[in-house]
Design a protein around this motif. Structure first.
Motif, PDB file in Angstrom:
ATOM      1  N   ASP A  36       0.892  -1.150   0.000  1.00 35.78           N
ATOM      2  CA  ASP A  36       0.000   0.000   0.000  1.00 35.78           C
ATOM      3  C   ASP A  36       0.938   1.210   0.000  1.00 35.78           C
ATOM      4  O   ASP A  36       1.565   1.512   1.022  1.00 35.78           O
ATOM      5  CB  ASP A  36      -0.882  -0.041   1.259  1.00 35.78           C
ATOM      6  CG  ASP A  36      -1.700   1.233   1.416  1.00 35.78           C
ATOM      7  OD1 ASP A  36      -1.558   2.148   0.580  1.00 35.78           O
ATOM      8  OD2 ASP A  36      -2.478   1.308   2.393  1.00 35.78           O
ATOM      9  N   LEU A  37       1.049   1.880  -1.152  1.00 36.13           N
ATOM     10  CA  LEU A  37       2.062   2.946  -1.249  1.00 36.13           C
ATOM     11  C   LEU A  37       1.709   4.186  -0.428  1.00 36.13           C
ATOM     12  O   LEU A  37       2.559   5.033  -0.174  1.00 36.13           O
ATOM     13  CB  LEU A  37       2.319   3.303  -2.718  1.00 36.13           C
ATOM     14  CG  LEU A  37       2.962   2.176  -3.537  1.00 36.13           C
ATOM     15  CD1 LEU A  37       3.189   2.600  -4.975  1.00 36.13           C
ATOM     16  CD2 LEU A  37       4.276   1.691  -2.925  1.00 36.13           C
ATOM     17  N   GLY A  38       0.439   4.243   0.007  1.00 36.88           N
ATOM     18  CA  GLY A  38       0.035   5.333   0.898  1.00 36.88           C
ATOM     19  C   GLY A  38       0.383   5.015   2.352  1.00 36.88           C
ATOM     20  O   GLY A  38       0.306   5.891   3.226  1.00 36.88           O
ATOM     21  N   HIS A  51      15.195   4.884  -1.423  1.00 32.81           N
ATOM     22  CA  HIS A  51      14.116   5.423  -2.267  1.00 32.81           C
ATOM     23  C   HIS A  51      12.722   5.129  -1.707  1.00 32.81           C
ATOM     24  O   HIS A  51      11.754   5.778  -2.103  1.00 32.81           O
ATOM     25  CB  HIS A  51      14.213   4.858  -3.690  1.00 32.81           C
ATOM     26  CG  HIS A  51      15.474   5.237  -4.394  1.00 32.81           C
ATOM     27  ND1 HIS A  51      15.856   6.545  -4.563  1.00 32.81           N
ATOM     28  CD2 HIS A  51      16.454   4.477  -4.974  1.00 32.81           C
ATOM     29  CE1 HIS A  51      17.010   6.570  -5.216  1.00 32.81           C
ATOM     30  NE2 HIS A  51      17.399   5.336  -5.468  1.00 32.81           N
ATOM     31  N   LYS A  52      12.609   4.090  -0.895  1.00 35.36           N
ATOM     32  CA  LYS A  52      11.315   3.689  -0.298  1.00 35.36           C
ATOM     33  C   LYS A  52      10.290   3.379  -1.380  1.00 35.36           C
ATOM     34  O   LYS A  52       9.110   3.714  -1.260  1.00 35.36           O
ATOM     35  CB  LYS A  52      10.784   4.772   0.651  1.00 35.36           C
ATOM     36  CG  LYS A  52      11.784   5.159   1.738  1.00 35.36           C
ATOM     37  CD  LYS A  52      11.271   6.308   2.591  1.00 35.36           C
ATOM     38  CE  LYS A  52      12.221   6.704   3.707  1.00 35.36           C
ATOM     39  NZ  LYS A  52      13.534   7.207   3.294  1.00 35.36           N
ATOM     40  N   LYS A  53      10.755   2.787  -2.489  1.00 34.56           N
ATOM     41  CA  LYS A  53       9.863   2.494  -3.609  1.00 34.56           C
ATOM     42  C   LYS A  53       9.834   1.009  -3.919  1.00 34.56           C
ATOM     43  O   LYS A  53      10.809   0.289  -3.629  1.00 34.56           O
ATOM     44  CB  LYS A  53      10.354   3.228  -4.868  1.00 34.56           C
ATOM     45  CG  LYS A  53      10.192   4.729  -4.773  1.00 34.56           C
ATOM     46  CD  LYS A  53      10.568   5.392  -6.082  1.00 34.56           C
ATOM     47  CE  LYS A  53      10.361   6.893  -5.951  1.00 34.56           C
ATOM     48  NZ  LYS A  53      10.438   7.599  -7.191  1.00 34.56           N
ATOM     49  N   GLU A  66      15.421  -1.140  -7.682  1.00 40.17           N
ATOM     50  CA  GLU A  66      15.421  -0.546  -9.030  1.00 40.17           C
ATOM     51  C   GLU A  66      15.160  -1.640 -10.072  1.00 40.17           C
ATOM     52  O   GLU A  66      15.967  -2.573 -10.239  1.00 40.17           O
ATOM     53  CB  GLU A  66      16.733   0.187  -9.348  1.00 40.17           C
ATOM     54  CG  GLU A  66      16.899   1.464  -8.540  1.00 40.17           C
ATOM     55  CD  GLU A  66      15.886   2.554  -8.928  1.00 40.17           C
ATOM     56  OE1 GLU A  66      15.702   2.825 -10.116  1.00 40.17           O
ATOM     57  OE2 GLU A  66      15.271   3.120  -8.009  1.00 40.17           O
ATOM     58  N   SER A  67      14.050  -1.462 -10.800  1.00 40.47           N
ATOM     59  CA  SER A  67      13.565  -2.544 -11.664  1.00 40.47           C
ATOM     60  C   SER A  67      14.596  -3.076 -12.665  1.00 40.47           C
ATOM     61  O   SER A  67      14.755  -4.296 -12.799  1.00 40.47           O
ATOM     62  CB  SER A  67      12.297  -2.107 -12.397  1.00 40.47           C
ATOM     63  OG  SER A  67      12.541  -0.990 -13.224  1.00 40.47           O
ATOM     64  N   LEU A  68      15.306  -2.171 -13.353  1.00 36.13           N
ATOM     65  CA  LEU A  68      16.227  -2.676 -14.379  1.00 36.13           C
ATOM     66  C   LEU A  68      17.435  -3.378 -13.754  1.00 36.13           C
ATOM     67  O   LEU A  68      17.966  -4.343 -14.309  1.00 36.13           O
ATOM     68  CB  LEU A  68      16.678  -1.532 -15.308  1.00 36.13           C
ATOM     69  CG  LEU A  68      15.570  -0.964 -16.207  1.00 36.13           C
ATOM     70  CD1 LEU A  68      16.085   0.227 -17.010  1.00 36.13           C
ATOM     71  CD2 LEU A  68      14.999  -2.019 -17.148  1.00 36.13           C
TER      72      LEU A  68
HETATM   73  N1  LIG Z   1      13.289   3.762 -10.971  1.00 36.65           N
HETATM   74  C1  LIG Z   1      12.469   2.925 -10.153  1.00 36.65           C
HETATM   75  C2  LIG Z   1      11.067   3.508 -10.087  1.00 36.65           C
HETATM   76  C3  LIG Z   1      10.173   2.807  -9.077  1.00 36.65           C
HETATM   77  C4  LIG Z   1       8.920   3.606  -8.779  1.00 36.65           C
HETATM   78  O1  LIG Z   1       8.774   4.764  -9.205  1.00 36.65           O
HETATM   79  N2  LIG Z   1       8.026   2.995  -7.988  1.00 36.65           N
HETATM   80  C5  LIG Z   1       6.820   3.694  -7.586  1.00 36.65           C
HETATM   81  C6  LIG Z   1       5.576   2.905  -7.966  1.00 36.65           C
HETATM   82  S1  LIG Z   1       5.377   2.834  -9.704  1.00 36.65           S
HETATM   83  C7  LIG Z   1       6.808   3.834  -6.059  1.00 36.65           C
HETATM   84  O2  LIG Z   1       7.171   2.945  -5.340  1.00 36.65           O
HETATM   85  N3  LIG Z   1       6.357   4.989  -5.585  1.00 36.65           N
HETATM   86  C8  LIG Z   1       6.205   5.247  -4.194  1.00 36.65           C
HETATM   87  C9  LIG Z   1       6.742   6.589  -3.798  1.00 36.65           C
HETATM   88  O3  LIG Z   1       7.275   7.304  -4.674  1.00 36.65           O
HETATM   89  O4  LIG Z   1       6.610   6.947  -2.643  1.00 36.65           O
HETATM   90  C10 LIG Z   1      12.477   1.504 -10.713  1.00 36.65           C
HETATM   91  O5  LIG Z   1      12.796   1.332 -11.895  1.00 36.65           O
HETATM   92  O6  LIG Z   1      12.226   0.563  -9.954  1.00 36.65           O
END
Ligand SMILES: N[C@@H](CCC(=O)N[C@@H](CS)C(=O)NCC(=O)O)C(=O)O
Length: 220
Positions: A36-38, A51-53, A66-68
């Motif tokens: 849940d990104l929120g 990055h917390k992503k 990082e996906s790539l």
């Molecule tokens: N450059 C990263 C981008 C990842 C990305 O932007 N993830 C987004 C979801 S599409 C995310 O986790 N966003 C949450 C945030 O920014 O807080 C990758 O290639 O993995």
């Protein structure tokens, strides 16, 4: 003992889809954890503190972000099946160049198409089509970007396909008319089970975009 593989992901993330496809191509079994990104989970914050992503791949307790970079890692670790990157160093460099182009150009071009109005929308549409036309030219008459088999560049780009219906319906940009070879390529990729099962339905994405548009601009 076998490998423990966990993927922290989010259903409509094109970045997450890349990793799902790579794992499917390699036949790697893994646990999928929807974030849940929120309200990010403590596990996500611990595994990607910078990055917390999402996506994050956790392999035997160790995170890769990082996906790539994750896709390259998967290709190196599970290297006995479905090579994703070419073995030739020059070809490999070219594949990385195009994946980088996709990250730098395609993602932003798509984001600009839908949440705008009027003139701003027209300029964004032009840019959007130009970005894809460059890719169409690079594809040429090859079945896949790398040649005869599905690989790294295909995997980096194909997740955007599930957004095409939304771009066409809301942004009124038909890539079908502008980039027919690219659309044929996308349909070819979608025939692959690894791809089809990793991408959400185009209409589900469309529903999400409509909702976002309504939130930003009201319901006109
Ligand atoms: N450059 C990263 C981008 C990842 C990305 O932007 N993830 C987004 C979801 S599409 C995310 O986790 N966003 C949450 C945030 O920014 O807080 C990758 O290639 O993995």
């Amino acid at each position: 003992m076998g490998d423990e593989v966990i993927l922290l992901d989010f259903w409509r993330s094109i970045f997450g889809m890349r990793v799902r496809i790579a794992l499917a191509e390699k036949g790697v079994k893994y646990e999928y954890k929807e974030e849940d990104l929120g309200n990010k989970s403590p596990l996500l914050l611990e595994m990607n503190p910078i990055h917390k992503k999402i996506p994050v791949l956790i392999h035997n307790g160790k995170p890769i972000c990082e996906s790539l970079i994750i896709v390259q890692y998967i290709d190196e670790v599970w290297n006995s099946k479905s090579a994703l990157l070419p073995s030739d160093p020059y070809e490999r460099a070219q594949a990385r160049f195009w994946a980088d182009y996709i990250d730098k150009k395609v993602y932003d071009a798509g984001r600009k198409v839908w949440p705008r109005k009027g003139d701003e929308m027209e300029a964004s549409k032009k840019e959007f089509i130009e970005v894809y036309k460059v890719l169409e030219e690079e594809l040429g008459d090859k079945p896949y970007f790398g040649g005869e088999t599905f690989g790294y560049v295909d995997l980096a780009l194909i997740p955007f396909y599930c957004w095409f219906y939304a771009y066409g319906t809301i942004g009124n940009v038909s890539l079908e008319a502008e980039c027919p070879k690219l659309i044929a390529w996308a349909k070819r990729c979608m025939q692959k089970e690894s791809v089809a099962k990793s991408l959400p339905d185009q209409r589900k994405i469309y529903g999400y975009v409509l909702e976002m548009k309504k939130k930003r601009f009201g319901s006109e």
